[in-house]
Scaffold this motif. Structure first.
Motif, PDB file in Angstrom:
ATOM      1  N   ARG A 120      28.352 -11.903   5.954  1.00  0.00           N
ATOM      2  CA  ARG A 120      29.762 -12.166   6.206  1.00  0.00           C
ATOM      3  C   ARG A 120      30.221 -13.374   5.399  1.00  0.00           C
ATOM      4  N   GLU A 121      31.494 -13.712   5.578  1.00  0.00           N
ATOM      5  CA  GLU A 121      32.066 -14.861   4.884  1.00  0.00           C
ATOM      6  C   GLU A 121      31.284 -16.124   5.223  1.00  0.00           C
ATOM      7  N   THR A 122      31.079 -16.976   4.223  1.00  0.00           N
ATOM      8  CA  THR A 122      30.362 -18.232   4.415  1.00  0.00           C
ATOM      9  C   THR A 122      31.321 -19.410   4.228  1.00  0.00           C
ATOM     10  N   PRO A 123      30.979 -20.579   4.775  1.00  0.00           N
ATOM     11  CA  PRO A 123      31.888 -21.727   4.658  1.00  0.00           C
ATOM     12  C   PRO A 123      32.062 -22.236   3.236  1.00  0.00           C
ATOM     13  N   PHE A 124      31.080 -21.962   2.388  1.00  0.00           N
ATOM     14  CA  PHE A 124      31.124 -22.447   1.009  1.00  0.00           C
ATOM     15  C   PHE A 124      31.126 -21.273   0.041  1.00  0.00           C
ATOM     16  N   HIS A 125      31.965 -21.360  -0.959  1.00  0.00           N
ATOM     17  CA  HIS A 125      31.993 -20.323  -1.982  1.00  0.00           C
ATOM     18  C   HIS A 125      30.790 -20.488  -2.914  1.00  0.00           C
ATOM     19  N   GLY A 126      30.415 -19.408  -3.579  1.00  0.00           N
ATOM     20  CA  GLY A 126      29.335 -19.468  -4.555  1.00  0.00           C
ATOM     21  C   GLY A 126      27.998 -18.973  -4.050  1.00  0.00           C
ATOM     22  N   LEU A 127      27.911 -18.636  -2.760  1.00  0.00           N
ATOM     23  CA  LEU A 127      26.660 -18.106  -2.222  1.00  0.00           C
ATOM     24  C   LEU A 127      26.646 -16.589  -2.383  1.00  0.00           C
ATOM     25  N   GLN A 128      25.476 -16.060  -2.736  1.00  0.00           N
ATOM     26  CA  GLN A 128      25.362 -14.642  -3.046  1.00  0.00           C
ATOM     27  C   GLN A 128      24.223 -14.007  -2.259  1.00  0.00           C
ATOM     28  N   LYS A 129      24.376 -12.732  -1.987  1.00  0.00           N
ATOM     29  CA  LYS A 129      23.330 -11.971  -1.318  1.00  0.00           C
ATOM     30  C   LYS A 129      22.092 -11.861  -2.204  1.00  0.00           C
ATOM     31  N   ALA A 130      20.928 -11.850  -1.601  1.00  0.00           N
ATOM     32  CA  ALA A 130      19.729 -11.436  -2.311  1.00  0.00           C
ATOM     33  C   ALA A 130      19.820  -9.930  -2.537  1.00  0.00           C
ATOM     34  N   SER A 131      19.231  -9.457  -3.610  1.00  0.00           N
ATOM     35  CA  SER A 131      19.320  -8.033  -3.944  1.00  0.00           C
ATOM     36  C   SER A 131      18.370  -7.211  -3.069  1.00  0.00           C
ATOM     37  N   HIS A 132      18.637  -5.915  -3.005  1.00  0.00           N
ATOM     38  CA  HIS A 132      17.742  -5.019  -2.282  1.00  0.00           C
ATOM     39  C   HIS A 132      16.335  -5.111  -2.856  1.00  0.00           C
ATOM     40  N   LYS A 133      16.218  -5.181  -4.162  1.00  0.00           N
ATOM     41  CA  LYS A 133      14.907  -5.245  -4.810  1.00  0.00           C
ATOM     42  C   LYS A 133      14.158  -6.510  -4.397  1.00  0.00           C
ATOM     43  N   GLU A 134      14.859  -7.630  -4.374  1.00  0.00           N
ATOM     44  CA  GLU A 134      14.214  -8.890  -3.984  1.00  0.00           C
ATOM     45  C   GLU A 134      13.767  -8.855  -2.533  1.00  0.00           C
ATOM     46  N   LEU A 135      14.621  -8.347  -1.650  1.00  0.00           N
ATOM     47  CA  LEU A 135      14.264  -8.277  -0.236  1.00  0.00           C
ATOM     48  C   LEU A 135      13.127  -7.288   0.003  1.00  0.00           C
ATOM     49  N   ASP A 136      13.154  -6.166  -0.682  1.00  0.00           N
ATOM     50  CA  ASP A 136      12.084  -5.185  -0.534  1.00  0.00           C
ATOM     51  C   ASP A 136      10.751  -5.754  -1.019  1.00  0.00           C
ATOM     52  N   SER A 137      10.798  -6.543  -2.081  1.00  0.00           N
ATOM     53  CA  SER A 137       9.580  -7.163  -2.595  1.00  0.00           C
ATOM     54  C   SER A 137       9.002  -8.155  -1.592  1.00  0.00           C
ATOM     55  N   ILE A 138       9.873  -8.950  -0.981  1.00  0.00           N
ATOM     56  CA  ILE A 138       9.418  -9.915   0.031  1.00  0.00           C
ATOM     57  C   ILE A 138       8.846  -9.172   1.234  1.00  0.00           C
ATOM     58  N   LYS A 139       9.516  -8.122   1.661  1.00  0.00           N
ATOM     59  CA  LYS A 139       9.032  -7.310   2.773  1.00  0.00           C
ATOM     60  C   LYS A 139       7.631  -6.774   2.495  1.00  0.00           C
ATOM     61  N   ALA A 140       7.431  -6.264   1.285  1.00  0.00           N
ATOM     62  CA  ALA A 140       6.125  -5.707   0.921  1.00  0.00           C
ATOM     63  C   ALA A 140       5.043  -6.780   0.969  1.00  0.00           C
ATOM     64  N   ARG A 141       5.379  -7.983   0.549  1.00  0.00           N
ATOM     65  CA  ARG A 141       4.399  -9.069   0.551  1.00  0.00           C
ATOM     66  C   ARG A 141       4.064  -9.506   1.974  1.00  0.00           C
ATOM     67  N   VAL A 142       5.055  -9.448   2.871  1.00  0.00           N
ATOM     68  CA  VAL A 142       4.790  -9.741   4.285  1.00  0.00           C
ATOM     69  C   VAL A 142       3.849  -8.686   4.873  1.00  0.00           C
ATOM     70  N   GLU A 143       4.146  -7.429   4.571  1.00  0.00           N
ATOM     71  CA  GLU A 143       3.337  -6.341   5.123  1.00  0.00           C
ATOM     72  C   GLU A 143       1.924  -6.339   4.548  1.00  0.00           C
ATOM     73  N   GLU A 144       1.760  -6.780   3.311  1.00  0.00           N
ATOM     74  CA  GLU A 144       0.430  -6.898   2.724  1.00  0.00           C
ATOM     75  C   GLU A 144      -0.458  -7.860   3.515  1.00  0.00           C
ATOM     76  N   ARG A 145       0.175  -8.806   4.189  1.00  0.00           N
ATOM     77  CA  ARG A 145      -0.569  -9.778   5.003  1.00  0.00           C
ATOM     78  C   ARG A 145      -0.735  -9.319   6.442  1.00  0.00           C
ATOM     79  N   GLY A 146      -0.320  -8.080   6.712  1.00  0.00           N
ATOM     80  CA  GLY A 146      -0.588  -7.483   8.003  1.00  0.00           C
ATOM     81  C   GLY A 146       0.472  -7.662   9.058  1.00  0.00           C
ATOM     82  N   PHE A 147       1.682  -8.108   8.663  1.00  0.00           N
ATOM     83  CA  PHE A 147       2.748  -8.343   9.633  1.00  0.00           C
ATOM     84  C   PHE A 147       3.843  -7.287   9.501  1.00  0.00           C
ATOM     85  N   SER A 148       4.344  -6.826  10.631  1.00  0.00           N
ATOM     86  CA  SER A 148       5.482  -5.916  10.638  1.00  0.00           C
ATOM     87  C   SER A 148       6.710  -6.672  10.113  1.00  0.00           C
TER      88      SER A 148
END
Length: 258
Positions: A225-253
């Motif tokens: 949603r809207e943030t108090p400061f301009h200039g902030l951007q969403k992380a991409s689906h690819k970046e989030l999916d990569s982080i998710k995969a690295r979490v799951e590699e360590r055995g965590f849901s």
């Protein structure tokens, strides 16, 4: 400037990206924000923009409003997936937080026993015995850990008081698995300072912290949603999916909210 505030004790139900059908419980004043963080990405706006003139609501008043809403929903054949204690700031800052947890659990058991009771917290008070004990009672104990880098925390989460990330990690680990770690990833800039916690310099130490905490789950998300400061951007689906995969590699849901 963020413009969203919860104007009552109870809000929703809403469809949460992370929780399903969530009935929100506001443990903070309705006329402003009361938080031990002052996050630059907060949809409620900054603490200075949202100063409240009211005190914390009493647990008995919150419980009365929650009971009325749950009974109304039950009469309509509707039930939440989760009753979420959160609101206009940090819910565990309310001195009657333990009483509010007990009331929410009792009402859930009576009216909608299939629902969960959850808490969304930044973990700043989770080390206090009365708060810790209350958090152990909820089904979804969702505690924030936005990286482990003190400088990034100071820039982004902007704790109002002392904040020792090592103590927070130890506190999260003390739940012995009864904790869900919630972390935001995003990019952008604020006042000329570049911000990006999606790279290895931030992700690897955070993953090491997860291995110490041993959570039952991890929630990865980004700006929605809207943030108090301009200039902030969403992380991409690819970046989030990569982080998710690295979490799951360590055995965590791990779940992702894009």
């Amino acid at each position: 400037m963020g413009t969203f505030l919860n104007p009552a004790y109870i809000y929703g139900p809403v469809h949460s990206r992370r929780l399903g059908i969530s009935l929100g419980v506001n443990l903070n004043p309705a006329d402003g924000k009361h938080c031990s963080f002052d996050c630059i990405y907060c949809e409620l706006g900054t603490n200075a923009q949202r100063r409240t003139k009211s005190g914390f609501p009493a647990a008995k008043d919150i419980a009365g409003a929650l009971e009325a809403k749950l009974r109304k929903m039950d009469g309509e054949g509707l039930h939440p997936d989760v009753i979420t204690l959160a609101g206009n700031g940090e819910p565990t800052a309310n001195p009657e937080f333990p009483d509010a947890v007990d009331a929410a659990c009792a009402l859930r058991d009576e009216i909608c026993p299939e629902a969960k009771v959850g808490v969304l917290s930044n973990a700043t008070f989770a080390h206090l015995p009365q708060v810790h004990a209350a958090l152990e009672k909820v089904d979804d104990n969702i505690l924030k850990l936005d990286t482990v880098d003190p400088a990034f925390i100071a820039q982004v989460d902007r704790p109002v008081g002392p904040y020792d990330v090592e103590q927070v990690i130890e506190t999260l680990a003390s739940f012995k698995g009864h904790v869900i770690v919630q972390t935001i990833f995003f990019k952008g800039e604020m006042r000329g300072v570049l911000l990006d916690d999606t790279g290895d310099a931030y992700v690897e130490p955070w993953l090491a912290a997860l291995e110490r905490i041993r959570p039952s789950g991890v929630m990865v998300y980004t700006i929605a949603r809207e943030t108090p400061f301009h200039g902030l951007q969403k992380a991409s689906h690819k970046e989030l999916d990569s982080i998710k995969a690295r979490v799951e590699e360590r055995g965590f849901s791990c779940t992702v909210a894009y």
